[in-house]
Design a protein around this motif. Structure first.
Motif, short mmCIF file in Angstrom:
data_model
loop_
_atom_site.label_atom_id
_atom_site.label_comp_id
_atom_site.label_asym_id
_atom_site.label_seq_id
_atom_site.Cartn_x
_atom_site.Cartn_y
_atom_site.Cartn_z
N GLU A 125 0.83 -1.20 0.00
CA GLU A 125 0.00 0.00 0.00
C GLU A 125 0.87 1.26 0.00
O GLU A 125 0.55 2.23 -0.69
CB GLU A 125 -0.95 0.01 1.20
N ARG A 174 -0.64 4.66 -1.22
CA ARG A 174 -1.82 4.63 -0.34
C ARG A 174 -1.40 4.25 1.08
O ARG A 174 -1.82 3.22 1.61
CB ARG A 174 -2.84 3.62 -0.86
N ASP A 211 3.02 5.13 7.39
CA ASP A 211 3.21 6.12 6.33
C ASP A 211 4.65 6.25 5.84
O ASP A 211 4.94 7.06 4.96
CB ASP A 211 2.66 7.48 6.76
#
Length: 132
Positions: A81, A86, A92
């Motif tokens: 991801e 994403r 993150d």
């Protein structure tokens, strides 16, 4: 402490020369601590090739079939991801994805020394591959 909720339901098969696990039910992970608002849900149908461990070390750190299977699937998902642009809550950066992998191993009852060793392996790979 971080936590998975629900059982692991996978079907093993072959694909692209690798043994794959296809997730049959969602896999839910609470980042950093149980009850955290940062929750990752790996959807049914997600395919993972397990822990990326060199074959000669499988006797010591198998890619499948031990306590670390859920953590490997989670790590594959959050990294995919992130690469796709994403990023998920608590994941993150690649460093934070690797941190969640380590927390997942510990939450699954993997020995702390083994968790640190597996984390060091994914961090070393991340840094040497330029994803780090």
């Amino acid at each position: 402490m971080s936590a998975f909720t629900g059982p692991l339901a996978v079907q093993y098969g072959e694909g692209g020369g690798y043994r794959l696990a296809v997730l049959l039910e969602p896999l839910q992970w609470h980042c950093d601590f149980k009850g955290s608002e940062a929750v990752v849900i790996v959807p049914p149908g997600f395919e993972s090739d397990g822990a990326s461990v060199p074959r000669p070390l499988w006797w010591f750190l198998p890619p499948w079939g031990d306590r670390s299977t859920r953590a490997a699937i989670l790590h594959d998902f959050v990294c995919e991801e992130l690469i796709a642009g994403r990023p998920l809550p608590g994941c993150d950066t690649r460093e934070r994805c690797d941190r969640q992998f380590h927390l997942a191993l510990l939450a699954l009852g993997v020995a702390e020394w083994r968790g640190w060793l597996a984390w060091a392996g994914v961090r070393a790979y991340s840094i040497t591959s330029g994803n780090g």
